[in-house]
Design a protein around this motif. Sequence first.
Motif, PDB file in Angstrom:
ATOM      1  N   LEU A 284      -5.522 -11.092  -5.296  1.00 21.14           N
ATOM      2  CA  LEU A 284      -6.079  -9.945  -4.557  1.00 21.14           C
ATOM      3  C   LEU A 284      -5.696  -8.616  -5.210  1.00 21.14           C
ATOM      4  O   LEU A 284      -5.850  -7.559  -4.617  1.00 21.14           O
ATOM      5  CB  LEU A 284      -5.603  -9.970  -3.101  1.00 21.14           C
ATOM      6  CG  LEU A 284      -6.174 -11.102  -2.237  1.00 21.14           C
ATOM      7  CD1 LEU A 284      -5.637 -11.034  -0.815  1.00 21.14           C
ATOM      8  CD2 LEU A 284      -7.711 -11.033  -2.217  1.00 21.14           C
TER       9      LEU A 284
ATOM     10  N   GLY B  52       0.805  -1.225   0.000  1.00 21.13           N
ATOM     11  CA  GLY B  52       0.000   0.000   0.000  1.00 21.13           C
ATOM     12  C   GLY B  52       0.831   1.264   0.000  1.00 21.13           C
ATOM     13  O   GLY B  52       1.966   1.277  -0.480  1.00 21.13           O
ATOM     14  N   THR B  53       0.253   2.345   0.560  1.00 16.36           N
ATOM     15  CA  THR B  53       0.940   3.634   0.517  1.00 16.36           C
ATOM     16  C   THR B  53       2.238   3.610   1.300  1.00 16.36           C
ATOM     17  O   THR B  53       3.092   4.468   1.084  1.00 16.36           O
ATOM     18  CB  THR B  53       0.044   4.765   1.058  1.00 16.36           C
ATOM     19  OG1 THR B  53      -0.485   4.379   2.320  1.00 16.36           O
ATOM     20  CG2 THR B  53      -1.087   5.075   0.096  1.00 16.36           C
TER      21      THR B  53
ATOM     22  N   ASP C 275      -6.025  -5.635  -8.133  1.00 23.51           N
ATOM     23  CA  ASP C 275      -6.975  -5.002  -9.061  1.00 23.51           C
ATOM     24  C   ASP C 275      -8.399  -5.510  -8.875  1.00 23.51           C
ATOM     25  O   ASP C 275      -9.170  -5.617  -9.837  1.00 23.51           O
ATOM     26  CB  ASP C 275      -6.528  -5.211 -10.526  1.00 23.51           C
ATOM     27  CG  ASP C 275      -5.256  -4.426 -10.835  1.00 23.51           C
ATOM     28  OD1 ASP C 275      -5.069  -3.346 -10.240  1.00 23.51           O
ATOM     29  OD2 ASP C 275      -4.461  -4.887 -11.673  1.00 23.51           O
ATOM     30  N   VAL C 276      -8.739  -5.839  -7.635  1.00 26.24           N
ATOM     31  CA  VAL C 276     -10.103  -6.280  -7.340  1.00 26.24           C
ATOM     32  C   VAL C 276     -10.658  -5.524  -6.136  1.00 26.24           C
ATOM     33  O   VAL C 276     -11.619  -5.962  -5.511  1.00 26.24           O
ATOM     34  CB  VAL C 276     -10.177  -7.804  -7.073  1.00 26.24           C
ATOM     35  CG1 VAL C 276      -9.892  -8.578  -8.344  1.00 26.24           C
ATOM     36  CG2 VAL C 276      -9.228  -8.225  -5.955  1.00 26.24           C
ATOM     37  N   GLY C 277     -10.008  -4.416  -5.787  1.00 30.47           N
ATOM     38  CA  GLY C 277     -10.511  -3.612  -4.676  1.00 30.47           C
ATOM     39  C   GLY C 277     -10.249  -4.220  -3.309  1.00 30.47           C
ATOM     40  O   GLY C 277     -10.925  -3.887  -2.342  1.00 30.47           O
ATOM     41  N   ALA C 278      -9.260  -5.105  -3.221  1.00 30.80           N
ATOM     42  CA  ALA C 278      -8.915  -5.691  -1.916  1.00 30.80           C
ATOM     43  C   ALA C 278      -8.225  -4.628  -1.056  1.00 30.80           C
ATOM     44  O   ALA C 278      -7.569  -3.749  -1.578  1.00 30.80           O
ATOM     45  CB  ALA C 278      -8.007  -6.893  -2.093  1.00 30.80           C
ATOM     46  N   PRO C 279      -8.373  -4.742   0.277  1.00 30.45           N
ATOM     47  CA  PRO C 279      -7.810  -3.698   1.132  1.00 30.45           C
ATOM     48  C   PRO C 279      -6.286  -3.638   1.056  1.00 30.45           C
ATOM     49  O   PRO C 279      -5.630  -4.667   1.000  1.00 30.45           O
ATOM     50  CB  PRO C 279      -8.267  -4.088   2.538  1.00 30.45           C
ATOM     51  CG  PRO C 279      -8.693  -5.513   2.456  1.00 30.45           C
ATOM     52  CD  PRO C 279      -9.100  -5.752   1.047  1.00 30.45           C
ATOM     53  N   GLN C 280      -5.765  -2.417   1.075  1.00 34.86           N
ATOM     54  CA  GLN C 280      -4.327  -2.167   1.100  1.00 34.86           C
ATOM     55  C   GLN C 280      -3.577  -2.796  -0.068  1.00 34.86           C
ATOM     56  O   GLN C 280      -2.375  -3.022   0.024  1.00 34.86           O
ATOM     57  CB  GLN C 280      -3.742  -2.667   2.431  1.00 34.86           C
ATOM     58  CG  GLN C 280      -2.866  -1.631   3.102  1.00 34.86           C
ATOM     59  CD  GLN C 280      -2.395  -2.095   4.463  1.00 34.86           C
ATOM     60  OE1 GLN C 280      -3.211  -2.373   5.328  1.00 34.86           O
ATOM     61  NE2 GLN C 280      -1.100  -2.168   4.672  1.00 34.86           N
ATOM     62  N   ALA C 281      -4.283  -3.076  -1.159  1.00 32.04           N
ATOM     63  CA  ALA C 281      -3.644  -3.617  -2.353  1.00 32.04           C
ATOM     64  C   ALA C 281      -3.530  -2.510  -3.374  1.00 32.04           C
ATOM     65  O   ALA C 281      -4.538  -1.955  -3.802  1.00 32.04           O
ATOM     66  CB  ALA C 281      -4.468  -4.775  -2.915  1.00 32.04           C
ATOM     67  N   ILE C 282      -2.317  -2.176  -3.730  1.00 38.41           N
ATOM     68  CA  ILE C 282      -2.113  -1.209  -4.808  1.00 38.41           C
ATOM     69  C   ILE C 282      -1.178  -1.865  -5.807  1.00 38.41           C
ATOM     70  O   ILE C 282      -0.547  -2.874  -5.503  1.00 38.41           O
ATOM     71  CB  ILE C 282      -1.527   0.128  -4.284  1.00 38.41           C
ATOM     72  CG1 ILE C 282      -0.048  -0.023  -3.882  1.00 38.41           C
ATOM     73  CG2 ILE C 282      -2.335   0.640  -3.079  1.00 38.41           C
ATOM     74  CD1 ILE C 282       0.659   1.285  -3.629  1.00 38.41           C
ATOM     75  N   ASN C 283      -1.088  -1.311  -6.998  1.00 41.34           N
ATOM     76  CA  ASN C 283      -0.214  -1.895  -8.005  1.00 41.34           C
ATOM     77  C   ASN C 283       1.228  -1.482  -7.719  1.00 41.34           C
ATOM     78  O   ASN C 283       1.628  -0.370  -7.976  1.00 41.34           O
ATOM     79  CB  ASN C 283      -0.648  -1.425  -9.392  1.00 41.34           C
ATOM     80  CG  ASN C 283       0.174  -2.054 -10.482  1.00 41.34           C
ATOM     81  OD1 ASN C 283       1.197  -2.715 -10.228  1.00 41.34           O
ATOM     82  ND2 ASN C 283      -0.243  -1.881 -11.719  1.00 41.34           N
ATOM     83  N   GLN C 284       2.012  -2.411  -7.171  1.00 41.81           N
ATOM     84  CA  GLN C 284       3.368  -2.078  -6.744  1.00 41.81           C
ATOM     85  C   GLN C 284       4.422  -2.404  -7.798  1.00 41.81           C
ATOM     86  O   GLN C 284       5.596  -2.139  -7.595  1.00 41.81           O
ATOM     87  CB  GLN C 284       3.679  -2.802  -5.424  1.00 41.81           C
ATOM     88  CG  GLN C 284       2.725  -2.368  -4.326  1.00 41.81           C
ATOM     89  CD  GLN C 284       2.922  -3.003  -2.965  1.00 41.81           C
ATOM     90  OE1 GLN C 284       2.188  -2.682  -2.044  1.00 41.81           O
ATOM     91  NE2 GLN C 284       3.887  -3.891  -2.824  1.00 41.81           N
TER      92      GLN C 284
ATOM     93  N   GLU D 111      -1.555 -15.534   3.122  1.00 44.84           N
ATOM     94  CA  GLU D 111      -1.662 -15.860   4.542  1.00 44.84           C
ATOM     95  C   GLU D 111      -1.693 -17.382   4.718  1.00 44.84           C
ATOM     96  O   GLU D 111      -2.115 -18.086   3.806  1.00 44.84           O
ATOM     97  CB  GLU D 111      -2.928 -15.233   5.121  1.00 44.84           C
ATOM     98  CG  GLU D 111      -2.880 -13.721   5.058  1.00 44.84           C
ATOM     99  CD  GLU D 111      -4.149 -13.057   5.622  1.00 44.84           C
ATOM    100  OE1 GLU D 111      -4.977 -13.752   6.226  1.00 44.84           O
ATOM    101  OE2 GLU D 111      -4.286 -11.841   5.447  1.00 44.84           O
TER     102      GLU D 111
END
Lengths: 584, 584
Positions: free
Chosen positions: B111, B80-81, B113-122, B176
């Motif tokens: 997880l 994430g950020t 590009d499906v709006g999962a939490p804390q997932a950004i394109n890294q 996980e």
Amino acid sequence: MNHTEDLTRYIAEFVDEMVENGIDNAVISPGSRSTPLAMTMTAHEQLKEWVVIDERSAAFFAQGLAKKTKKPVALVCSSGTAAANYYPAIVEAKQSRVPLLVLTADRPHELRDVGAPQAINQLKMYGDYVKWFHEMALPDSSELMLDYARSKAAQAVDTATRGNPGPVHLNFPFREPLTPDFTLDDVWGKERRGEHFSFVKGKKILAETELEMILAKLSGKKRGLIVCGPQTDEQLADAIFELAEAWRVPVIADPLSQLRTGQQEKIHMIDSYDAFLRDKEIREMLTGDFIIRFGAMPVSKPYLFYLNEQHDAMHFVVETEEGYREPTGKNTFFLHADPQSLCNQLACLAERVDIAEGWLQKWQVMDEIAGSYLTGADQNVITEGTAILSLADKLPDDGVLYSGNSMAIRDVDSFLLQTQKNVDILANRGANGIDGVVSSAAGAAAAGSPVMLVLGDLSFYHDMNGLLAAKHYNLNLTVLLVNNNGGGIFSFLPQASDEKYFEALFGTPLDIDFQHAAALYGADYRLAENHATLEEALEQSRQQAGISIIEVKTDRAQNAAWHREIWDHIIKAIKTHHWQEDSL
Amino acid sequence: MNHTEDLTRYIAEFVDEMVENGIDNAVISPGSRSTPLAMTMTAHEQLKEWVVIDERSAAFFAQGLAKKTKKPVALVCSSGTAAANYYPAIVEAKQSRVPLLVLTADRPHELRDVGAPQAINQLKMYGDYVKWFHEMALPDSSELMLDYARSKAAQAVDTATRGNPGPVHLNFPFREPLTPDFTLDDVWGKERRGEHFSFVKGKKILAETELEMILAKLSGKKRGLIVCGPQTDEQLADAIFELAEAWRVPVIADPLSQLRTGQQEKIHMIDSYDAFLRDKEIREMLTGDFIIRFGAMPVSKPYLFYLNEQHDAMHFVVETEEGYREPTGKNTFFLHADPQSLCNQLACLAERVDIAEGWLQKWQVMDEIAGSYLTGADQNVITEGTAILSLADKLPDDGVLYSGNSMAIRDVDSFLLQTQKNVDILANRGANGIDGVVSSAAGAAAAGSPVMLVLGDLSFYHDMNGLLAAKHYNLNLTVLLVNNNGGGIFSFLPQASDEKYFEALFGTPLDIDFQHAAALYGADYRLAENHATLEEALEQSRQQAGISIIEVKTDRAQNAAWHREIWDHIIKAIKTHHWQEDSL
């Protein structure tokens, strides 16, 4: 034409067109190379400028202001790492669909890639996190290039706001000298040219045949659910509740759905699901046939567990424009439609939808049981949960509640249940970072309403710099600082029991006395050791401008235990409720 | 193989190979997704881990530590950020050639590009600012994939350190559960596999024919100059001074050249040029025939003016590996060679280089006049310049002086002249940002030497968060805070006279009492109102671990006037010096 006239007219017409297209606010960080943009924005009478020194904070401030006003905000900074500091907020804005115009000043071409000071490669520096990047031409005041400057300003605003809103990035090369001359005639080009591009923009409305496709999918489905996740349109609540009324289905309302607050009748609303969906047996009692979701995926992890188990249900996801926000990977029917219009259309089809007797009531009963435990939690001792109860009580009407991520948003989810107050509940749920939250809340306060911010100590520490703008502009910002001295949410993870690693890597106590931070930024400070003090401090803070910091100190391990105890009570109460045969 | 064994062995062998290839330090920010990397690094006995909460600070801390130790440092954060907060320091590290291993944890593919939490394109999120990006495979403990994990660790360290050093980025998808199991047999794979890749790396040495090409260019050139800009190899000083001695040429030594400090005889060194090159007539007196530069472009703007006017000179730029660091755009002969070896080779050719009589002396005389004015500046009143004189006096032997950018580095340039002490003088001169400086200095202190940091109030404010790590690890960090309440350097710009815009956009007073910041981070605090107090405070601070903040308050307008007055005196003295006919 000379250099200064080229510079002045080119930037003035760019700024004027940007304002004509709907930019009211610009957030500017000090610098030399950005002088043309900064001075011109300050000179433009319809534009309000906010000077924020730390660019990371500046971008989150702009993000908060744009989120609250639902209008794009311009960002201006100098060349170099200044621009790199925008990145976290740009990522957040892209993911949470907040429109920003990122305007970076740059060295001209001859000073690039030659080791010149403060020159970095700014082209496409935000990668996929901006919707559009454009390298502006050097300033030029020919007719052609003034048209170009105006068209690019309009294009930038339109791109930031159309479709899924988000950030756009324009990079401006500037040669010295950098000072514009506002004594030129008709600097803004209003008399000579006026605005350049205007737009009308329609909405996506489903056709009759498309509605029939939806109805076909619903045929024989008796247990339906409407879900509203994070979204910022407060008009949507009415339409959703009317649809729920027409279809007689429950509405799961995320704390950021804007459904929990406001004047509407909320009899179909379920807001305590996060507590009772923790139990597998209860989830099985609530197996559904279809789910229609508006907004992003809800915050609640138990809801996600529930969703993951709905293998046979039809999943509908409503997107105003586009997107694939369905992290469970289930078969999904995406509905690209204006949400309000879609609600109205679906409500009219109520007689063709056949919902089971007792389905709504089952959700309502559970919600009532859970809600009464949550709102009735013992307030003799102050906890991370009960602090939210006091906060809910003292929210200013027409104000904003800004929630931090991690534990804060989860406690808001659990304990901030329905209220008639017109309060926007906002959070940075694009990337769910603990960074930039203070600045985002300050930005929301810059829109003019009082803002109450609730967040944890790590998140507060991360963005204390955000307090400077709140102090400088005397914004009405109340910070409810829930201090559990470290990463409270990690106490819910399996590694919490691993003493060798836990405190150093996850617990990470700050051991900071935040009273000094309050003194640093001239904020009122109160330590609330009980609910009476907390409520008094909240009451006082909302009536005055400036920053108030109200600290509640808790213990991480106790907090995890306290939450688990409440959830256990609720689950037990629901299970021992006298359910009628057919509903089990 | 099961999930936990795959995860444990894969990451353990990655970490072990990284350590084998030269990583001694890892800077870790807390998070859940990064648990496998964070716990494994903590478990590895040869790796020292530093937990730094704010990722922006963490990356600058790593950058400072890597700069001081001249060894790559690993960075670990969650998804994430968090990862976006690294960006400013990554930009700085790339531009200033500091090796970093950026290891970001990520959600697995399902997880994304499906709006999962804390997932950004890294993927490739740092664009051109990393030398290499690689998306790691999911953890797998097959033979093939353990070899793969080791090879990627070794490749990453090698890529970060070879050529021009810089940051590399590896992104790790993790599913996980995230906790490794260190009770497995031979977790580090030492018995089964040992280290995977080893390297020997040669240096670029010029051939005879290449040296002849250089000599041919120098034919008939009588007025030559060696320049050493920012670079961190303290061994280079000897080689450069030997070359200068052999050729009898002056050496312009930037404050960050590592030439001004140390035991060497420095009779050829010119260190007050920033003062006297401000005058055009003086620059004309010093017109040169050739310039050989080592390191980056010097900090001094007057030197840049001088350089811009050397139209007929031959410009040589020495690069250890590659680069085009010549912002004036002059005809340039780039010498890609190991600087020390090149100095030795050139020194041997001294008899074929013919330098004019009196050329070196002219520079020396001017330098002496300027130097005596600078070091003899009136110390009855404390100024931004004279504060550096006291600082120079109290620098700890074998310590570090970390300089902030903007005014601080310019005052260090002017007032920190030669000293026999073995002090590294460091600064963030890749992109010259005012951000991250406190953290960089704390990172340098983490290498074990006492660090004195001098910087302005805006820069200090920007990165106050950097003090937390210094407090947490009880580092020996002295901060000389030069507080002119805002952007002092802008007072030297033309727009300083424009009252309507200046204070709001450029002056930007903070109006902060930094004593509270000291209290917040448990730092010693002293306000130095005169030189005696300042020197006493510096003396005391260097003898104790922990943070000392010593504040000097100045006035921006007075400061600009004071500097101009000294420069005027120097220029006048040089012009009225009794020059011999032929040297004018």
